[in-house]
Structures are given as C-alpha cells and as structure tokens.
Design an enzyme around this catalytic site. Structure first.
Site, PDB file in Angstrom:
ATOM      1  N   ASP A  57       0.869  -1.162   0.000  1.00 28.82           N
ATOM      2  CA  ASP A  57       0.000   0.000   0.000  1.00 28.82           C
ATOM      3  C   ASP A  57       0.920   1.230   0.000  1.00 28.82           C
ATOM      4  O   ASP A  57       2.129   1.132   0.163  1.00 28.82           O
ATOM      5  CB  ASP A  57      -0.946  -0.043   1.205  1.00 28.82           C
ATOM      6  CG  ASP A  57      -2.168   0.832   0.979  1.00 28.82           C
ATOM      7  OD1 ASP A  57      -3.198   0.616   1.622  1.00 28.82           O
ATOM      8  OD2 ASP A  57      -2.082   1.749   0.125  1.00 28.82           O
TER       9      ASP A  57
HETATM   10  C1  GLC Z   1      -4.135   4.360  -0.331  1.00 35.02           C
HETATM   11  C2  GLC Z   1      -5.099   3.249   0.024  1.00 35.02           C
HETATM   12  C3  GLC Z   1      -5.190   2.192  -1.025  1.00 35.02           C
HETATM   13  C4  GLC Z   1      -5.042   2.833  -2.386  1.00 35.02           C
HETATM   14  C5  GLC Z   1      -3.620   3.322  -2.489  1.00 35.02           C
HETATM   15  C6  GLC Z   1      -3.366   4.039  -3.818  1.00 35.02           C
HETATM   16  O1  GLC Z   1      -3.396   4.734   0.790  1.00 35.02           O
HETATM   17  O2  GLC Z   1      -4.903   2.606   1.273  1.00 35.02           O
HETATM   18  O3  GLC Z   1      -6.432   1.521  -0.854  1.00 35.02           O
HETATM   19  O4  GLC Z   1      -5.313   1.902  -3.422  1.00 35.02           O
HETATM   20  O5  GLC Z   1      -3.259   4.164  -1.412  1.00 35.02           O
HETATM   21  O6  GLC Z   1      -4.061   5.234  -3.852  1.00 35.02           O
END
Ligand code: GLC
Length: 732
Positions: free
Chosen positions: A289
């Site tokens: 993430d």
């Molecule tokens: C964010 C979220 C995730 C998302 C990623 C890209 O922090 O936790 O669900 O897909 O970053 O934006």
C-alpha cells in the site's frame, strides 16, 4: 506476374527471414509468455529489474498543465505509474518513452484507484452489496474497466474486500459489508467485471484484491492502527474473500497498513508467501500500500528504510508503491547477498507476466478517443441508475406512508443533501466530477414535474450550530403535504483516514428533524452516508426512512422513483446498523454467548437498530415450508433445499432469499449462523417461485481451523431461511 512474385520473394525472402530471426524472443507474440519472460529476464541488468519492482506517482501537482514536466520526470524503465490523468494521449506519450527510449522497451503498468466507477461513478461498494445483484456489480466493473482502459489505465486497485465490522472505521464504505461470504461473492463478481474473459481483451484491466489482510480490524476503528486478528478469525472471516478472488484469477493483491497481531501486513511471510504463493499458487504479484514498506519503521519492525525493504521483499511484496525503498536499497541488499537474485527474478517475472497477459508488450498504446466517446455511454448510465435503485434500502415505512399517495400536491424537500452533488459521489469518486451528478432535487423535478409542487429549503448544513435556516424550513414544511428530509454524511467522513468516534450524525441534523416533526406533517427521512448510522431519535421522528448510501452519478431519479412508487425498493442491508456506537462490534454472525439470556449490556438492548439482511418492500412475500431432499446427507452427497416464495402483494417486487447454515456443536465453536448462499429474483404480483440451494458439505458445512485447514464434522446442522429453521444431519 508469377515471375514477378517469385523474383520478389527470392530477393526479399532471406531479408524477411533474417529480420524475423533477429526479433528478440520476448518481442515475438507467437512465443508462449513464460518463454518470453525467460528471454527478457536474461537480458535485464539488476538495475532494470529493480526499476520493475517500483511504482511511481506524479507529484502533488498532477494536473494537465504539468504533464510535460511529468513525462520528462518519469524514467522510461519504471515498472508502474499511478496514472492520474484522464487523457490517453499523455499515457501513450509516457508509454512511447518506455517502449522507444529504454534499452529493452518494457511497457509501464498504469494503475489507478477505480473503486466504484471511473468517470461514471457508481454507488459505493457497501451500497452495491445491499443490491445483492452480483451480475449488476460485474457490469458496473466492466464499464469502469472500459472507461479506465480508454483513459490509459491498465490496473485498478480494487476490489477492496476487507470484511468490516466496526463502522467507526471509515473504510467500511469501500468493501462489501460485514459478511465474509458476501465479500467473497462480490469479490469474484468484481474481478470478472474488471478482467473480463482475458486480460488481453481491449477493455480489460487487472484487478487488485485489497487490503491483504486483516486491515478492517484496526483497533477501535482507528485507521492505520494495529489489528489484533486471531488465526481462527483470520481464516474464518478475512481469508475467504481473498481466496475466492485468487481462485477467480485476480491478477494482483495489495498489502495493507495494519499490523496483524504484531506482524505488519506488508511484511507477513505467512500470508504473503506461505499461503498466497505456496498454498494458493497465486502467479501474480503483491503491491504494497502507499508507502507501507517504509511504514514498517513506524510499526517498529525495521530500524531504517533498508531493513524495511529487506523485510517486505523477503516476506513476499513484489512491488513497492511510491516510497522508493526498493529502488534505493534492493541492489545493495542483493550485493550483500541478503536477497538472492532468484528472489528478485521471481518478483520481476510476476510483474512481467501481468504485462504480457495484458498484452502491453504487443499493444502498448490505447485508442485516443475524444472524451465524449469515452464516458457516460448509455449502458454506463443505465447501470449506474439501476445499481443505485437496487442498492437503496427502505428501512422503515410506518402505515405505508410510502409510496406517496396520488393526492399529494406539495412536497417539501429539506436538508443539506437535497441539492448536493459532491457528497453523493462517495469517498473514492475516481475521476468523477460533481457537475454531472444528478442531485436529489433534479431527480424529483423529473419525477414530479407537472404533477406536484416541490418546495425546497436547505434548513441547515451537515454540521455546526447555525440554525438560521430552521425558520424557512419549518415554513416550507407547513405549506406542504409531506416532508422529505435529506440528511447524512459528507463524503470526507468516510473512506480512508476517516474514522469517527461516533457513528451518529451531528446534533444540528437531529434538531432540524425535530423542528420539522413539530409541524405534524408526515416525515420521510432520506439518509446518504458511507457507513451505518446511529439513528437515535431520528428513527422515532420519521414515519419512513430510505437509506440511499452515496449513490454516485445517478441517484436522484431512482430515489424519486421509490418515493413516487414508480419503483419498488429491493435493497437489503449488507451491514448491521448498531443501536448506538457503544454497541460496536455487533454483526449477525457472532459466536454464541456463554450465557445468552443474561449477557450483554445493562443499559441498552442487545438488539441493533437494524440487522444485516433488513430491507422492506412495497409488496409482500410469503415463504412456504422449506423442503429438504433428505434430512440426512453423507459427506460425498448433496442435499437440495427449496422454498416456494409467493409475491402476495399487488405489485411486482424483487426478493432476495438468504440461506444460512448453523452448526451448533463443533470442535471449534461456530458463529450462530453463517450466510452460505443468496439469490435475488423478481416476482410479479401473485407469482410463485421456487428458490433452491444445493448444499455441498465440503463447501457449505466445513469450517477452517486456525491454519486454514478444513474440518468437516458429522452431526446436526440447521438451515435458516427467512424465519424458518430446519434440521438435517451430516453422517459419514
Ligand atoms: C491508499 C489506500 C489504497 C489505495 C492506495 C493508492 O493509501 O490505502 O487503498 O489503493 O493508497 O491510492
């Protein structure tokens, strides 16, 4: 003529054959993918491999005016880019740089958060689950995939399938509710929609199951916090949606921000490698993430970025999202022999495999259609409207105050949601734009034009103490025949990093409703929110309550159609509405209390406001006696359960039949009941339909132990449908 052709072939033939021979194997579309990967890996330097394991994003200024500088800033050899533009031209320019300016011409994987629609914004996933219409969810994801691909996106960070049982956690909005089986079914429906029949189809995009795993148990509902997940709960509740998604062919997974009982999701070898790769044989890859590799430092698992990179990579995260830890430290760790090159090669192989499967090597560029041909196509809008309609839930309808009677001449529309378009889109609106959202007011104007006068007053804001609008609201109500009060949450109150200490609405909304109730008019409460709401006195102040969630681009007309009676609501809750915040967690499939008669709270009931599965209709359905093909079944046989449902009302309606299984005595105590199958169907007035559920013991009666090994034990089981509970026995 023949002489000419022969001559040409004789002259050009060897050159063609030679040219054909010199095309590198990895560029030859006639060669099997694994062979193309083998050839390419052999050609890659360590640095080129490292760059494949990194995902970049634009800077903060990710807008069209800066696209030139962004293109210059993006290295030709990067593995993936979070692609925020809607313009395919820019994507193709960046891709051309990768294909033509880099040494090997490896395409870049363009990812984006397409969570509930791309430009055509659909209801939030929690709402979609309340439709219980998996085909419609697949269609919505397929449309989102087409809009994404036409805009330059190849990969979505969706579906989110975190089973959610704490609505203080803002991300309950993004998943499919409190039930593991429901999340698994909608996970598969989403993957099918996004990935289509083949990833190389022109409008397929790669799916990404997230957040793997246990994120939704963030302690106290506080986002990014520790999740204390027992191994038994991990396997019973959180793993099934991911296992179903992997089985359905999901190309990728995303780890999470949470630590799971002290082991961060982004460094959990057990889940990321032992289970996902070795047991489930997943041949795709895991992306971290946003910065969650570097977050291992904050989580106390790594002393610095280098150690964070080492632990995350060895655990089984193949691609690092935006914190550049891998590209900064993995080459050094390989040189220090802390990371074997074979592991690097395996990670890069997985990333390249997706790029080949998507066809990016052979067709790296997308069509550059004008915007009006990319979005809001008739089929997209039709899906948006139907999904909004079927996800709306009629929670209360005292004395059938709904649908409105034909003698209503004046409708008061009051509240901060009436003319709102921004919050209707929900927390992950993708590339949605508020100006094209159909508001509640606009939906009512279309529905009631020429028949009824609509009287509008905002009344108050979503929060604060300004009651200056109350007077006008009361007057508006007094001159109307019925009062529709549209309240709820701002979209920023749910979604990521949007945890709230209470799931109640701000007091000013309660005060407005109370003032309007004093007029003596019938009150219809319309709620727009991203989580279950503690209703408090709102429930008793309202004669009817319609939960519309955050319905996306096309919610106004479906709501107006439900209020007018043109449409019959069919949504049912995919998540329980607690009575009060203090009752959290409360969900339908809890384990039995040791002392059910005397346990629970002293000061409130043990019942929630509305249970999972609750939802009313304008018609009525009666259930005949449940019939079983036998009251015994062996482990290798099947048992057919069926029930005849009759639409006993005077209008067509859609009914969802939920089949629950209970296993009251087992070697590991089981939840009181567990959803194992559901089916939604439309019945005309008076129509009868037999709903069937074929029980497969291995699938429906087994349960996992704390290492995910299935147990199937003889004994009594119960099937619960509607209010009936029938017993059968599993024998050897
Ligand atoms: C964010 C979220 C995730 C998302 C990623 C890209 O922090 O936790 O669900 O897909 O970053 O934006």
């Amino acid at each position: 003529m023949n002489k000419l052709i022969t001559g040409l072939f004789v002259f050009f033939g060897p050159m063609i054959l030679f040219a054909q021979k010199t095309i590198p194997i990895y560029k030859d579309k006639n060669v099997p993918i694994e062979k193309r990967i083998d050839d390419l890996l052999k050609r890659m330097t360590l640095e080129e491999k490292m760059l494949q394991t990194n995902q970049w994003t634009y800077g903060k200024n990710a807008n069209e005016n800066n696209i030139e500088s962004i293109q210059k800033g993006v290295r030709a050899e990067i593995g993936s880019l979070i692609y925020r533009s809607i313009n395919p031209v820019y994507r193709n320019q960046i891709m051309r740089k990768a294909m033509e300016e880099s040494r090997l011409g490896i395409p870049i994987l363009m990812g984006f958060d397409v969570i509930h629609g791309y430009r055509t914004v659909y209801p939030i996933p929690l709402a979609q689950a309340c439709s219980w219409n998996t085909d419609l969810v697949t269609k919505a994801c397929a449309v989102a995939a087409k809009e994404s691909r036409l805009s330059g996106v190849d990969w979505t960070f969706s579906p989110m399938v975190d089973v959610a049982r704490d609505p203080r956690w803002g991300r309950v909005a993004e998943g499919y509710g409190e039930d593991s089986y429901a999340n698994a079914v909608f996970c598969v429906a989403s993957v099918k929609g996004y990935q289509g029949k083949k990833l190389s189809d022109p409008f397929s995009i790669a799916a990404c199951l997230k957040h793997y795993v246990g994120y939704s148990l963030s302690e106290g509902g506080r986002d990014y916090h520790s999740s204390d997940v027992s191994p038994q709960t991990l396997w019973e509740t959180f793993m099934p949606p991911f296992q179903a998604g992997v089985k359905a062919g999901a190309a990728t997974l995303m780890s999470g921000f949470n630590d799971m009982s002290g082991v961060p999701a982004s460094a959990n070898h057990y889940t990321l490698t032992e289970v996902l790769k070795e047991r489930w044989k997943h041949d795709g890859f895991v992306v971290s993430d946003w910065g969650s590799v570097e977050n291992l430092i904050a989580q106390g698992l790594a002393k610095d970025r280098k150690e964070a990179g080492l632990k995350s990579f060895l655990a089984g995260v193949e691609m690092d999202m935006v914190d550049n830890v891998y590209v900064d430290f993995l080459p050094q760790l390989v040189k220090e022999k802390k990371i074997p090159v074979e592991k690097i090669d395996d990670a890069v192989r997985r990333i390249l495999r997706l790029k080949f499967k998507l066809g990016l090597f052979d067709n790296p560029y997308v069509q550059e259609l004008p915007e009006k041909e990319r979005y809001y196509q008739p089929e997209s809008m039709a899906v948006a409207q139907q999904l909004a309609e079927e996800s709306m839930v009629l929670l209360k309808n005292n004395n059938q105050v709904l649908p409105l009677s034909n003698d209503i001449r004046q409708i008061a529309l009051i509240g901060p949601m009436v003319k709102d378009s921004v919050n209707m889109m929900g927390s992950w609106e993708g590339q949605g734009i508020a100006s094209v959202v159909e508001t509640i007011m606009e939906g009512f104007e279309k529905e009631f034009s020429g028949k009824t006068t609509l009287n509008y007053a905002k009344g108050c804001g979503f929060e604060g103490t300004d009651e200056s609008g109350f007077g006008e609201a009361v007057q508006t109500a007094q001159k109307s025949d019925v009062v529709i009060v549209c309240l709820g949450e701002m979209k920023k109150w749910s979604g990521e990093n949007a945890s709230r200490s209470t799931i109640g609405l701000p007091a000013i909304q309660h005060r407005l409703l109370a003032e309007l109730k004093k007029t003596g008019k019938k009150i219809i409460l319309v709620l727009s929110n991203g989580r279950p709401i503690e209703l408090g006195d709102m429930e008793s102040l309202s004669d009817a309550i319609v939960e519309i969630w955050q319905p996306g681009i096309a919610g106004g007309t479906p709501l107006a159609g439900i209020i007018s009676g043109r449409l019959n609501p069919s949504g049912k809750l995919a998540i329980t509405f607690p009575l009060v915040t203090g009752q959290i967690p409360i969900y339908y499939n809890m384990r039995q209390s040791a002392r059910p008669k005397i346990g629970g709270y002293q000061d409130i009931s043990n019942e929630p406001k509305y249970w999972f599965g609750h939802g009313l209709s304008y018609t009525s359905f009666s259930y005949g006696n449940v019939k079983l093909s036998s009251d015994k079944l062996s482990k290798k046989s099947k048992l057919i359960a069926q029930v005849e449902v009759t639409n006993t009302g005077n209008r067509t309606g859609k009914e969802t039949v939920f089949w629950y299984v209970s296993d009251p005595v087992a070697s590991i105590s089981r939840p009181m009941k567990e959803l194992k199958y559901f089916e939604k169907s439309e019945l005309k007035a008076g129509e009868k339909k037999v709903f069937k559920f074929e029980i497969d013991p291995e699938r429906d009666l087994s349960f996992p132990d704390s290492n995910g090994m299935k147990r199937l034990e003889n004994g009594d089981f119960y099937l619960t449908i509607n209010h009936q509970r029938v017993k059968f026995e599993l024998i050897n």
